[in-house]
Design a protein around this motif. Structure first.
Motif, PDB file in Angstrom:
ATOM      1  N   LEU A 531       0.637  -1.312   0.163  1.00 30.40           N
ATOM      2  CA  LEU A 531       0.142   0.124   0.141  1.00 30.40           C
ATOM      3  C   LEU A 531       0.954   1.312   0.028  1.00 30.40           C
ATOM      4  CD1 LEU A 531      -2.742  -0.907   2.469  1.00 30.40           C
ATOM      5  CD2 LEU A 531      -2.970  -0.738   0.221  1.00 30.40           C
ATOM      6  N   GLN A 532       1.879   1.452   1.014  1.00 34.29           N
ATOM      7  CA  GLN A 532       2.697   2.541   1.003  1.00 34.29           C
ATOM      8  C   GLN A 532       3.748   2.734  -0.016  1.00 34.29           C
ATOM      9  OE1 GLN A 532       4.474   3.175   5.017  1.00 34.29           O
ATOM     10  NE2 GLN A 532       5.119   5.112   4.657  1.00 34.29           N
ATOM     11  N   ALA A 533       4.139   1.260  -0.680  1.00 36.28           N
ATOM     12  CA  ALA A 533       5.064   1.452  -1.629  1.00 36.28           C
ATOM     13  C   ALA A 533       4.411   2.169  -2.895  1.00 36.28           C
ATOM     14  CB  ALA A 533       5.222   0.073  -1.808  1.00 36.28           C
ATOM     15  N   ARG A 534       3.201   1.593  -3.176  1.00 34.37           N
ATOM     16  CA  ARG A 534       2.414   2.241  -4.474  1.00 34.37           C
ATOM     17  C   ARG A 534       2.496   3.634  -4.284  1.00 34.37           C
ATOM     18  NH1 ARG A 534      -0.324  -2.576  -4.719  1.00 34.37           N
ATOM     19  NH2 ARG A 534      -2.073  -1.774  -3.115  1.00 34.37           N
ATOM     20  N   LYS A 535       1.961   4.123  -2.901  1.00 35.19           N
ATOM     21  CA  LYS A 535       1.697   5.766  -2.834  1.00 35.19           C
ATOM     22  C   LYS A 535       3.107   6.465  -2.942  1.00 35.19           C
ATOM     23  CE  LYS A 535       0.421   9.045   0.520  1.00 35.19           C
ATOM     24  NZ  LYS A 535      -0.120   9.422   1.849  1.00 35.19           N
ATOM     25  N   LEU A 536       4.382   5.860  -2.541  1.00 36.24           N
ATOM     26  CA  LEU A 536       5.594   6.566  -2.528  1.00 36.24           C
ATOM     27  C   LEU A 536       6.419   6.354  -3.913  1.00 36.24           C
ATOM     28  CD1 LEU A 536       6.476   6.370   1.280  1.00 36.24           C
ATOM     29  CD2 LEU A 536       5.274   8.176   0.014  1.00 36.24           C
ATOM     30  N   GLY A 537       5.856   5.334  -4.625  1.00 38.42           N
ATOM     31  CA  GLY A 537       6.660   5.085  -5.850  1.00 38.42           C
ATOM     32  C   GLY A 537       8.040   4.076  -5.419  1.00 38.42           C
ATOM     33  N   VAL A 538       7.813   3.345  -4.596  1.00 41.46           N
ATOM     34  CA  VAL A 538       8.884   2.585  -3.935  1.00 41.46           C
ATOM     35  C   VAL A 538       8.922   1.077  -4.596  1.00 41.46           C
ATOM     36  CG1 VAL A 538      10.078   1.621  -1.949  1.00 41.46           C
ATOM     37  CG2 VAL A 538       9.284   3.848  -2.048  1.00 41.46           C
ATOM     38  N   ASP A 574      11.302   8.969   1.012  1.00 44.03           N
ATOM     39  CA  ASP A 574      10.073  10.059   0.430  1.00 44.03           C
ATOM     40  C   ASP A 574      10.803  11.533   0.523  1.00 44.03           C
ATOM     41  OD1 ASP A 574       7.994  11.148  -0.172  1.00 44.03           O
ATOM     42  OD2 ASP A 574       6.878  11.136   1.672  1.00 44.03           O
ATOM     43  N   ASP A 575      11.691  11.623  -0.331  1.00 44.62           N
ATOM     44  CA  ASP A 575      12.736  12.854  -0.673  1.00 44.62           C
ATOM     45  C   ASP A 575      12.724  13.097  -2.175  1.00 44.62           C
ATOM     46  OD1 ASP A 575      14.200  14.966  -0.715  1.00 44.62           O
ATOM     47  OD2 ASP A 575      15.904  13.939   0.611  1.00 44.62           O
ATOM     48  N   PRO A 576      12.546  14.348  -2.752  1.00 41.13           N
ATOM     49  CA  PRO A 576      12.634  14.479  -4.106  1.00 41.13           C
ATOM     50  C   PRO A 576      13.808  14.017  -4.634  1.00 41.13           C
ATOM     51  CG  PRO A 576      11.701  16.386  -3.024  1.00 41.13           C
ATOM     52  CD  PRO A 576      11.952  15.457  -1.923  1.00 41.13           C
ATOM     53  N   ALA A 577      14.990  14.311  -4.134  1.00 41.30           N
ATOM     54  CA  ALA A 577      16.313  13.697  -4.166  1.00 41.30           C
ATOM     55  C   ALA A 577      16.671  12.307  -4.624  1.00 41.30           C
ATOM     56  CB  ALA A 577      17.458  14.126  -3.293  1.00 41.30           C
ATOM     57  N   ALA A 578      15.562  11.501  -3.809  1.00 39.82           N
ATOM     58  CA  ALA A 578      15.739  10.050  -4.040  1.00 39.82           C
ATOM     59  C   ALA A 578      14.881   9.546  -5.249  1.00 39.82           C
ATOM     60  CB  ALA A 578      15.213   9.291  -2.808  1.00 39.82           C
ATOM     61  N   ARG A 579      15.683   9.319  -6.498  1.00 40.14           N
ATOM     62  CA  ARG A 579      14.627   9.236  -7.557  1.00 40.14           C
ATOM     63  C   ARG A 579      14.731   7.544  -7.743  1.00 40.14           C
ATOM     64  NH1 ARG A 579      17.861  13.124 -12.087  1.00 40.14           N
ATOM     65  NH2 ARG A 579      17.342  15.108 -10.828  1.00 40.14           N
ATOM     66  N   ASP A 580      15.612   6.832  -7.479  1.00 33.63           N
ATOM     67  CA  ASP A 580      15.582   5.145  -7.710  1.00 33.63           C
ATOM     68  C   ASP A 580      15.260   4.722  -6.176  1.00 33.63           C
ATOM     69  OD1 ASP A 580      15.557   2.790  -8.712  1.00 33.63           O
ATOM     70  OD2 ASP A 580      17.820   2.557  -8.906  1.00 33.63           O
ATOM     71  N   ARG A 581      14.076   4.494  -5.924  1.00 33.81           N
ATOM     72  CA  ARG A 581      13.457   4.310  -4.506  1.00 33.81           C
ATOM     73  C   ARG A 581      13.487   2.809  -4.526  1.00 33.81           C
ATOM     74  NH1 ARG A 581       9.211   8.962  -3.424  1.00 33.81           N
ATOM     75  NH2 ARG A 581      10.378  10.955  -3.863  1.00 33.81           N
ATOM     76  N   VAL A 582      14.193   2.045  -3.934  1.00 30.78           N
ATOM     77  CA  VAL A 582      14.049   0.710  -3.931  1.00 30.78           C
ATOM     78  C   VAL A 582      14.063   0.349  -2.280  1.00 30.78           C
ATOM     79  CG1 VAL A 582      15.374  -1.519  -4.407  1.00 30.78           C
ATOM     80  CG2 VAL A 582      15.367   0.355  -5.893  1.00 30.78           C
ATOM     81  N   GLY A 597      21.750 -21.785  16.330  1.00 24.74           N
ATOM     82  CA  GLY A 597      21.855 -21.261  15.035  1.00 24.74           C
ATOM     83  C   GLY A 597      21.033 -20.008  14.840  1.00 24.74           C
ATOM     84  N   TRP A 598      21.186 -19.060  13.991  1.00 26.28           N
ATOM     85  CA  TRP A 598      20.496 -17.881  13.676  1.00 26.28           C
ATOM     86  C   TRP A 598      20.094 -17.463  12.367  1.00 26.28           C
ATOM     87  CZ3 TRP A 598      19.233 -15.469  18.417  1.00 26.28           C
ATOM     88  CH2 TRP A 598      19.772 -15.843  19.587  1.00 26.28           C
ATOM     89  N   VAL A 599      18.971 -16.907  12.127  1.00 26.02           N
ATOM     90  CA  VAL A 599      18.676 -16.318  10.882  1.00 26.02           C
ATOM     91  C   VAL A 599      18.580 -14.604  10.981  1.00 26.02           C
ATOM     92  CG1 VAL A 599      16.799 -15.992   9.095  1.00 26.02           C
ATOM     93  CG2 VAL A 599      17.522 -18.376  10.086  1.00 26.02           C
ATOM     94  N   GLU A 600      19.352 -14.129   9.907  1.00 25.22           N
ATOM     95  CA  GLU A 600      19.547 -12.596   9.871  1.00 25.22           C
ATOM     96  C   GLU A 600      18.413 -11.979   8.732  1.00 25.22           C
ATOM     97  OE1 GLU A 600      23.366 -10.057   9.723  1.00 25.22           O
ATOM     98  OE2 GLU A 600      22.735 -10.297   7.939  1.00 25.22           O
ATOM     99  N   PHE A 601      17.588 -11.112   9.251  1.00 23.37           N
ATOM    100  CA  PHE A 601      16.678 -10.254   8.469  1.00 23.37           C
ATOM    101  C   PHE A 601      17.399  -9.141   8.205  1.00 23.37           C
ATOM    102  CE2 PHE A 601      14.083 -13.680  10.246  1.00 23.37           C
ATOM    103  CZ  PHE A 601      13.088 -13.773   9.222  1.00 23.37           C
ATOM    104  N   ALA A 602      17.264  -8.380   7.130  1.00 22.76           N
ATOM    105  CA  ALA A 602      17.784  -6.990   6.778  1.00 22.76           C
ATOM    106  C   ALA A 602      16.801  -6.342   6.059  1.00 22.76           C
ATOM    107  CB  ALA A 602      19.067  -7.324   5.981  1.00 22.76           C
ATOM    108  N   VAL A 603      16.759  -5.072   6.246  1.00 25.31           N
ATOM    109  CA  VAL A 603      15.737  -4.026   5.539  1.00 25.31           C
ATOM    110  C   VAL A 603      16.571  -2.957   5.338  1.00 25.31           C
ATOM    111  CG1 VAL A 603      13.555  -2.609   5.803  1.00 25.31           C
ATOM    112  CG2 VAL A 603      13.766  -4.978   7.135  1.00 25.31           C
ATOM    113  N   ALA A 604      16.646  -2.855   3.931  1.00 24.61           N
ATOM    114  CA  ALA A 604      17.608  -1.649   3.378  1.00 24.61           C
ATOM    115  C   ALA A 604      17.016  -0.487   2.423  1.00 24.61           C
ATOM    116  CB  ALA A 604      18.642  -2.347   2.584  1.00 24.61           C
ATOM    117  N   ASP A 605      17.146   0.656   2.748  1.00 20.50           N
ATOM    118  CA  ASP A 605      16.897   1.530   1.715  1.00 20.50           C
ATOM    119  C   ASP A 605      17.999   2.479   1.242  1.00 20.50           C
ATOM    120  OD1 ASP A 605      17.647   4.201   3.451  1.00 20.50           O
ATOM    121  OD2 ASP A 605      16.537   2.934   4.936  1.00 20.50           O
ATOM    122  N   VAL A 606      17.604   3.404   0.366  1.00 25.85           N
ATOM    123  CA  VAL A 606      18.509   4.315  -0.363  1.00 25.85           C
ATOM    124  C   VAL A 606      18.211   5.609  -0.085  1.00 25.85           C
ATOM    125  CG1 VAL A 606      19.330   2.477  -2.129  1.00 25.85           C
ATOM    126  CG2 VAL A 606      17.299   3.689  -2.506  1.00 25.85           C
ATOM    127  N   GLY A 607      17.729   5.969   1.118  1.00 26.38           N
ATOM    128  CA  GLY A 607      17.203   7.278   1.487  1.00 26.38           C
ATOM    129  C   GLY A 607      18.475   8.199   1.945  1.00 26.38           C
TER     130      GLY A 607
END
Length: 673
Positions: A531-538, A574-582, A597-607
């Motif tokens: 939902l939020q990704a479609r609104k922000l173009g991500v 959500d910044d005009p300078a961020a063009r390629d939002r992934v 044992g462990w599993v690693e979750f990663a959440v990365a942005d290019v903000g």
């Protein structure tokens, strides 16, 4: 008459008692005197023996020093680079300086004599054929020296003199080498008695005798004369030489101790010293005993006061399981008096009936020698009124002063209040998390309304069209109405999925940890993230390592963590300078060890990234950089991950953006062994 007789009998009995006392005293004095004389004699003998052993040690040291000095002089008498005449002169000078040496020979590698020199102080009739024979003592010593590569001595032998007498001799063979190759030998002959004369005689007293002996006691050379009619003391030491062994024996004669002329003085002095010593010892012992009793009483009083002031229950049991000690705190904890507990074995009166068999088995394992865990273990006890309460038990073995294991000492903590506080904290945490979820949904209200408006508008449009078709029935309109109904059903299903995803996220569920696959966690938050990704173009990219095992977690709480991190990442872009939002969601196996044992979750942005001053306070509750935010998201995320035993952190994502990572444990059956 009878009275006088009785008085006489009493006086006689008193005199008899005094006589017996004096007799005992005289016998005691005589025994002390005899002991004193015997001890004095023993002490004097031990002093003489100790002095003789020191003299023997000093004599052996002098002999070793002289032999070492002579060896150095012989090694300096190198025949390789001098002519025989010069060698003869040096050897003769060495013989004049060292009188214990009687002959020095220069022999080639075949043991043939090339030059020799004799002592000017003692004429000896040497037999050349005997000395150059292959079985001579010199040949044997040189064979040992050649084999060892170092100087070697021969055993002693008897050598006749020209005057009809003779003495014990000993050969020393020193190998001679030039440029690392053996070229011959130097053979030096020692007279054993001359060694004693030159090295030991200066330290001998008139009452001492020194001699070289063999191991069986046979005398080889003697210095000094024995004295008859006196007590003899003997000391001997081994002189271990390369290739030979000598024993230096020293005898000393000493007369009997002259102690009897001073017996009376010694007796009075000894009795006085003994009496004063006994009185001093008694006074000191009495003082020490009184001081020890006071210290013991103080220690017992301090221990009693300390035990009475403790809120921790204490209980001691012997090796048979019988209770031997309880403190007031334990009695107050279970509601029983000490008399009701002491001496009890199994079952204890504070054991709940439903746990008696389990506790009996646990106690049997403990008494079998298994050491309890250092951090303790939890159990349930029953008070005298029948109420149950949880306790934390910490046990340790009881060791007495002799180091023997005599039982077990246990400490008890009533953790009822701790459990109540934990329950309140858990309920508060659940309410706070529910509030945070509702706040998240509130922040997404505009997105939800937009997402629901589309299917609702489509449903209204298709419904209006169907009504119009039904008002003017024609043969082909029925097929159009059926198609419109199918579109209405699909749009209604789409709206239902949106509402269900919000409902599943908001509703409150029990905190139960279960085995969940990472893909299931990502699928659960995918509708709300989209939902939020479609609104922000991500653009949302997902990367899962193949074959990942399930993790053990509370599904609802971890979904909230993933959704919070994903929403924060999209808002950071959500910044005009961020063009390629992934937005990148990555899951992979983390480093593991033998414990899990462990599993690693990663959440990365290019903000725009996180400024340094914000990073220091990022996980502080109620700290936010957005006007509409509550400042609880990241704080709750870290709390949730740490409750699962994992770690939540962040780092720069290359040149631009931020990556948040957290770890979750594998399900137990997937942990490495």
């Amino acid at each position: 008459m009878t009275i006088a007789l009785r008085s006489l009998v009493r006086r006689w009995r008193g005199a008899l008692r005094r006589w017996s006392l004096w007799t005992a005293l005289v016998l005691l004095v005589a025994a002390m005197l005899a002991t004193l004389v015997w001890l004095a004699g023993r002490y004097e003998a031990s002093q003489v023996q100790s002095h003789l052993e020191r003299d023997t040690t000093d004599a052996v040291s002098d002999i070793r020093t002289a032999l070492a000095r002579n060896l150095q002089s012989l090694q300096a008498l190198h025949p390789a680079d001098v002519d025989p005449l010069a060698w003869d002169a040096d050897a003769a000078e060495l013989l004049r300086d060292r009188r214990e040496l009687v002959r020095i020979e220069w022999r080639d590698s075949s043991l043939r004599v090339r030059a020799h020199a004799q002592s000017p102080y003692r004429p000896v009739a040497w037999d050349a054929r005997m000395r150059e024979g292959s079985h001579s003592d010199a040949a044997i010593a040189c064979a040992n020296a050649r084999r060892l590569g170092s100087p070697s001595y021969s055993s002693s032998y008897f050598q006749p003199h020209g005057d009809g007498l003779g003495s014990e001799m000993m050969e020393l063979c020193v190998p001679v080498a030039a440029s690392g190759h053996p070229t011959g030998f130097l053979v030096a002959t020692y007279a054993l008695r001359d060694i004693l004369v030159n090295q030991v005689a200066h330290s001998l007293t008139r009452s001492q005798e020194a001699s070289f002996t063999e191991a069986d006691g046979t005398r080889l050379a003697t210095l000094g004369s024995p004295r008859r009619g006196s007590r003899m003391f003997t000391a001997q030491q081994l002189i271990d030489l390369p290739g030979a062994t000598l024993v230096l024996r020293m005898n000393a004669w000493h007369s009997a101790p002259s102690l009897f002329p001073n017996v009376l003085t010694a007796l009075v002095t000894a009795m006085s010293i003994a009496l004063v010593t006994v009185m001093v010892v008694l006074v000191r012992d009495n003082r020490r005993r009184l001081r020890a009793e006071r210290d013991l009483a103080d220690a017992l009083a301090f221990r009693k006061a300390m035990e009475d002031s403790l809120v921790t229950g204490l209980r001691a049991r012997d090796l048979q399981g019988r209770i031997t000690y309880v403190n007031p705190a334990f009695c107050a904890m279970v509601g029983f008096a000490p008399e009701e507990l002491l001496g009890n074995a199994v079952p204890a009166p504070y054991w709940p009936p439903e746990f008696i068999e389990e506790y009996r088995q646990r106690q049997a394992v403990r008494f079998a020698g298994q050491v309890p865990p250092r951090e303790g273990y939890e159990s349930v006890f029953m008070r005298k009124d029948g109420t149950r309460f949880p306790v934390l038990i910490i046990e340790a073995p009881l060791i007495n002063a002799q180091g023997q294991h005599t039982g077990w000492m246990s400490a008890f903590l009533d953790i009822s209040e701790q459990r109540r506080v934990e329950e309140l904290s858990r309920a508060s945490q659940e309410r706070l998390q529910a509030t945070a979820r509702l706040a998240t949904v509130g922040e997404m209200a505009s997105l939800l309304s937009h997402e629901l408006n589309q299917p609702l508008a489509a449903i209204a449009s298709y419904a209006t069209g169907s009504i119009n078709l039904l008002e003017t029935p024609e043969p082909g309109h029925l097929q159009d109405v059926r198609m419109a109904m199918q579109h209405i059903a699909r749009q209604a299903e789409r709206a239902g999925k949106v509402i269900k995803s919000v409902h599943d996220f908001v509703r409150r569920r029990d905190q139960a940890r279960e085995a969940v696959h990472a893909q299931q966690l990502l699928d659960a938050i995918q509708p709300l993230v989209s939902l939020q990704a479609r609104k922000l173009g991500v653009r949302v990219d997902t990367a899962l390592e193949p074959g990942l095992p399930p993790v053990l977690c509370d599904r609802t709480m971890v979904e909230q963590v993933l959704l919070n991190l994903a929403r924060n990442a999209m808002q950071a872009m959500d910044d005009p300078a961020a063009r390629d939002r992934v937005l990148t969601l990555c899951v992979r196996r983390a480093a593991s060890n033998q414990h899990g044992g462990w599993v690693e979750f990663a959440v990365a942005d290019v903000g725009t990234g996180i400024p340094q001053d914000v990073a220091a306070r990022l996980f502080t509750p109620f700290f936010t950089t957005r006007a509409e935010g509550m400042g609880l998201g990241l704080s709750l995320c870290r709390t949730v991950i740490e409750q699962h035993g994992g770690f939540l952190g962040f780092a720069p994502n290359g040149l631009r953006g931020t990556v948040f990572t957290f770890t979750l444990p594998l399900a137990p059956w997937n942990n490495p062994s």
